[in-house]
Scaffold this active site. Structure first.
Site, PDB file in Angstrom:
ATOM      1  N   LYS A 270       0.862  -1.188   0.000  1.00 15.76           N
ATOM      2  CA  LYS A 270       0.000   0.000   0.000  1.00 15.76           C
ATOM      3  C   LYS A 270       0.895   1.233   0.000  1.00 15.76           C
ATOM      4  CE  LYS A 270      -3.086   2.692   3.061  1.00 15.76           C
ATOM      5  NZ  LYS A 270      -3.917   2.697   4.286  1.00 15.76           N
ATOM      6  N   ASP A 275      -2.687  10.277   3.389  1.00 12.03           N
ATOM      7  CA  ASP A 275      -4.075   9.868   3.616  1.00 12.03           C
ATOM      8  C   ASP A 275      -4.801  10.911   4.462  1.00 12.03           C
ATOM      9  OD1 ASP A 275      -6.467   8.568   3.976  1.00 12.03           O
ATOM     10  OD2 ASP A 275      -5.668   7.026   5.339  1.00 12.03           O
ATOM     11  N   LYS A 282     -10.190  12.910   8.010  1.00  8.62           N
ATOM     12  CA  LYS A 282      -9.676  12.579   9.341  1.00  8.62           C
ATOM     13  C   LYS A 282      -9.658  13.826  10.224  1.00  8.62           C
ATOM     14  CE  LYS A 282      -6.428   8.905   8.018  1.00  8.62           C
ATOM     15  NZ  LYS A 282      -7.013   7.829   8.833  1.00  8.62           N
ATOM     16  N   ASP A 293       1.738   6.703   5.248  1.00  9.26           N
ATOM     17  CA  ASP A 293       0.742   5.701   4.870  1.00  9.26           C
ATOM     18  C   ASP A 293       1.149   4.906   3.619  1.00  9.26           C
ATOM     19  OD1 ASP A 293      -1.605   4.417   5.617  1.00  9.26           O
ATOM     20  OD2 ASP A 293      -2.900   5.731   4.433  1.00  9.26           O
ATOM     21  N   ASP A 352     -12.152   6.915   3.923  1.00  6.19           N
ATOM     22  CA  ASP A 352     -10.913   6.742   4.701  1.00  6.19           C
ATOM     23  C   ASP A 352     -10.483   5.273   4.773  1.00  6.19           C
ATOM     24  OD1 ASP A 352      -8.744   7.514   6.171  1.00  6.19           O
ATOM     25  OD2 ASP A 352      -9.841   7.813   8.053  1.00  6.19           O
ATOM     26  N   GLU A 354      -9.346   3.434   2.464  1.00 10.88           N
ATOM     27  CA  GLU A 354      -8.881   3.495   1.076  1.00 10.88           C
ATOM     28  C   GLU A 354      -7.790   2.483   0.745  1.00 10.88           C
ATOM     29  OE1 GLU A 354      -7.598   5.188   3.425  1.00 10.88           O
ATOM     30  OE2 GLU A 354      -5.459   5.052   2.987  1.00 10.88           O
ATOM     31  N   ARG A 356      -7.451  -0.643   1.383  1.00  9.91           N
ATOM     32  CA  ARG A 356      -7.975  -1.914   0.871  1.00  9.91           C
ATOM     33  C   ARG A 356      -8.430  -1.771  -0.585  1.00  9.91           C
ATOM     34  NH1 ARG A 356     -12.329  -2.004   5.626  1.00  9.91           N
ATOM     35  NH2 ARG A 356     -10.611  -0.833   6.556  1.00  9.91           N
TER      36      ARG A 356
HETATM   37  N1  BES Z   1      -4.052   4.742   6.965  1.00  7.21           N
HETATM   38  C1  BES Z   1      -5.119   4.475   7.830  1.00  7.21           C
HETATM   39  C2  BES Z   1      -4.753   3.536   8.974  1.00  7.21           C
HETATM   40  C3  BES Z   1      -3.726   4.031   9.961  1.00  7.21           C
HETATM   41  C4  BES Z   1      -4.116   4.579  11.167  1.00  7.21           C
HETATM   42  C5  BES Z   1      -2.375   3.872   9.708  1.00  7.21           C
HETATM   43  C6  BES Z   1      -3.175   4.997  12.084  1.00  7.21           C
HETATM   44  C7  BES Z   1      -1.437   4.295  10.626  1.00  7.21           C
HETATM   45  C8  BES Z   1      -1.828   4.842  11.813  1.00  7.21           C
HETATM   46  C9  BES Z   1      -6.271   3.825   7.046  1.00  7.21           C
HETATM   47  O1  BES Z   1      -6.386   4.231   5.725  1.00  7.21           O
HETATM   48  C10 BES Z   1      -7.541   4.234   7.723  1.00  7.21           C
HETATM   49  O2  BES Z   1      -7.831   5.382   7.735  1.00  7.21           O
HETATM   50  N2  BES Z   1      -8.260   3.246   8.268  1.00  7.21           N
HETATM   51  C11 BES Z   1      -9.475   3.512   8.940  1.00  7.21           C
HETATM   52  C12 BES Z   1     -10.483   2.467   8.513  1.00  7.21           C
HETATM   53  C13 BES Z   1     -11.886   2.772   8.949  1.00  7.21           C
HETATM   54  C14 BES Z   1     -12.411   3.991   8.217  1.00  7.21           C
HETATM   55  C15 BES Z   1     -12.754   1.574   8.643  1.00  7.21           C
HETATM   56  C16 BES Z   1      -9.204   3.434  10.434  1.00  7.21           C
HETATM   57  O3  BES Z   1      -8.392   2.627  10.852  1.00  7.21           O
HETATM   58  O4  BES Z   1      -9.781   4.225  11.154  1.00  7.21           O
HETATM   59 ZN    ZN Z   2      -4.655   4.863   4.809  1.00  6.97          ZN
HETATM   60 MN    MN Z   3      -7.543   5.978   5.506  1.00 13.44          MN
END
Ligand code: BES
Ligand code: ZN
Ligand code: MN
Length: 504
Positions: A270, A275, A282, A293, A352, A354, A356
């Site tokens: 990824k 992000d 966010k 990210d 968010d 994204e 996946r």
């Molecule tokens: N890049 C983030 C995950 C992340 C969080 C990486 C903290 C490093 C540190 C990912 O894209 C994300 O935002 N995931 C969301 C998923 C949710 C919307 C289902 C999350 O983990 O909140």
């Molecule tokens: Zn992300």
């Molecule tokens: Mn995200």
């Protein structure tokens, strides 16, 4: 790439100047070349004054010992030699690097008491020297290219000015082992550099260009741009980058070190260069961390660097999806439905989630195009994996027990740990939706697992493992071998997975 110290190997002789490191076991047993120095009256007095007994982790620093021409003698306690492992020699190398200061020349007498050395295992002389050097190199990484004021004031010692010599009776064998380890360390440093680099400098185009550099090591690198990606049908990946002014790039890095007929091993990363969350934006606090990210893609790039640099006898392919996730008039909206490369449709309920969406198309593409022996994907995929595992283990999800066990073993061997989490039909159901084949989020619970279930819908028969590295790629705890915000996690783990199971 950031500069590191210079490493050299020499015969097991004491130097006549600079700093000298000597290893002392619990009873102060040491290499024969250091015995006279250790028995010197001034050194003995220092040992007694500080009650130094060679315990693991202890050290004794003596300035200008009169029995030797060196400016500084550092005696490092290593405790019970038979309890030392390759991992402990690497950590010791890191500790040594932390004690170098600004010195120009340092020598490690990388030998233990002859009775304690072992001919073939972790404590053979060549392995000790090479791994101390490896640890020292891993430790002397810093990301300071944007510190304009520090450059010339001379206050911060620069590792690149230091020459560290490993003095060992096995210097030819040590040098040979070092050549491979040094290449792996370069891969780790490359991964750290990519993660540390901010997104205004490292966008998808620049990331792909960095991958292209691996051609210098003999890799074949092809880059797919927006037009090709849309022609191929990567509607899921492209839905992430459509709100950004920066176009998407997919880089395909191939290392062919194995037999022509051997199927490759595949790594998928990824590479979200930043992000914001997109329209599902966010919160502001800590958002700067999202420059990291692309940690999964950085590790894949660093790994391919490592494999090529040490000329691994394997065919390997690394595929990274580089995109930026931005809110914009053209950005994907929650509720939008897109068509993935697999033909399956996805209802994007949270922009968010994204990562996946990027991996879905890449996994399908890699399985189709390369028919690999296995696929391992790495992604800073969910905040939930931090809640579950903190920064000590990456989350491991897999459809294959053998691959999982190989990854766990490689984790134990390198200290880059993984912890297997479940996948099942019951979790898979949580991403069903009435409006499309699937939605891109589950409920509030089991967030890392529903993310992995989503990925599994894009994997057919190939053994596959997903590593959620959100807790380990960045913001990880400092250690003997890393002081950097970006850890480079996974390069050593996956290099080891390949070396132990897929080469030959
Ligand atoms: N890049 C983030 C995950 C992340 C969080 C990486 C903290 C490093 C540190 C990912 O894209 C994300 O935002 N995931 C969301 C998923 C949710 C919307 C289902 C999350 O983990 O909140
Ligand atoms: Zn992300
Ligand atoms: Mn995200």
């Amino acid at each position: 790439m950031s500069k590191s110290l210079t490493i050299a190997f020499s015969a097991a002789k004491l130097p006549t100047s600079g700093t000298l490191f000597v290893l002392a076991a619990e009873d102060l047993a040491c290499a024969s070349a250091a015995e006279d120095l250790m028995n010197d009256a001034q050194v003995q007095r220092a040992v007694e004054a500080m009650d130094f007994s060679g315990k693991t982790g202890s050290s004794l620093d003596i300035i200008a010992p009169s029995a030797s021409g060196v400016d500084r003698l550092v005696i490092l306690g290593i405790g019970d030699v038979s309890a030392m492992t390759t991992q402990s020699w690497i950590k010791l190398g890191g500790t040594i690097a932390s004690k170098l200061g600004g010195t120009k020349a340092a020598t490690v007498l990388a030998e233990v008491d002859a009775d304690a050395a072992d001919a073939t295992g972790d404590n053979n002389t060549a392995n000790i020297a090479a791994n101390i050097a490896y640890g020292a190199k891993l430790r002397t990484y810093s990301f300071d290219k944007y510190k304009t004021k520090k450059k010339d004031n001379g206050k911060t010692p620069k590792a690149e000015n230091t020459r560290l010599t490993l003095a060992t009776s096995e210097n030819t064998a040590a040098k040979k082992a070092w050549n491979s380890l040094s290449g792996i360390a370069d891969g780790v440093h490359l991964a750290r550099d990519l993660v540390n680099e901010p997104a205004n400098v490292l966008g998808p185009v620049e990331f792909a260009a960095a991958a292209k550099e691996l051609e210098q090591l003999g890799c074949k690198v092809s880059i797919l741009g927006d037009k090709e990606l849309s022609k191929i049908g990567m509607g899921s990946l492209l839905s992430v980058s459509q709100g950004s002014t920066k176009p998407a790039r997919v880089a395909i890095i191939e290392w062919k070190g194995g037999k022509a007929k051997d199927k490759p091993v595949a790594f998928v990363g990824k590479g979200v260069v930043f992000d914001t969350g997109g329209i599902s934006i966010k919160p502001g606090a800590g958002m700067g961390d999202m420059k990291g990210d692309m940690g999964g893609a950085a590790t894949v790039t660093g790994l391919l660097h490592a494999l090529a640099a040490r000329k691994a006898k394997v065919n390997a392919v690394g595929v990274i999806g580089c995109v930026e996730n931005m809110p914009d008039g053209d950005a994907t909206r929650p509720g939008d439905i897109v068509k993935s490369l697999s033909g399956q449709t996805i209802e994007i309920l949270n922009t968010d989630a994204e990562g996946r969406l990027v991996l879905a198309d890449l996994l399908w593409y890699v399985e189709d195009k390369f028919k690999p022996q296995f696929m391992v994907d790495l992604a800073t995929l969910t905040g939930a994996i931090l809640v579950a595992l903190g920064s000590e283990h990456a989350g491991l999800f897999s459809n294959n027990d053998e691959l999982s066990e190989q990854l766990s073993a490689a984790g134990q061997a390198t200290g880059e740990l993984v912890w297997r989490m479940p996948l099942s039909k019951a979790y898979d159901k949580l991403i069903d939706t009435p409006n499309a084949d699937m939605k891109n989020i589950g409920g509030r619970m089991a967030g890392s697992i529903t993310a992995a279930q989503f990925l599994q819908r894009f994997v057919r028969d190939t053994p596959w493992a997903h590593l959620d590295v959100a807790g380990t790629a960045m913001n990880a705890p400092k250690s003997e071998i890393s002081q950097s915000w970006a850890s480079g996690y996974g390069v050593r783990l996956l290099d080891r997975l390949v070396a132990d199971n897929y080469e030959g």
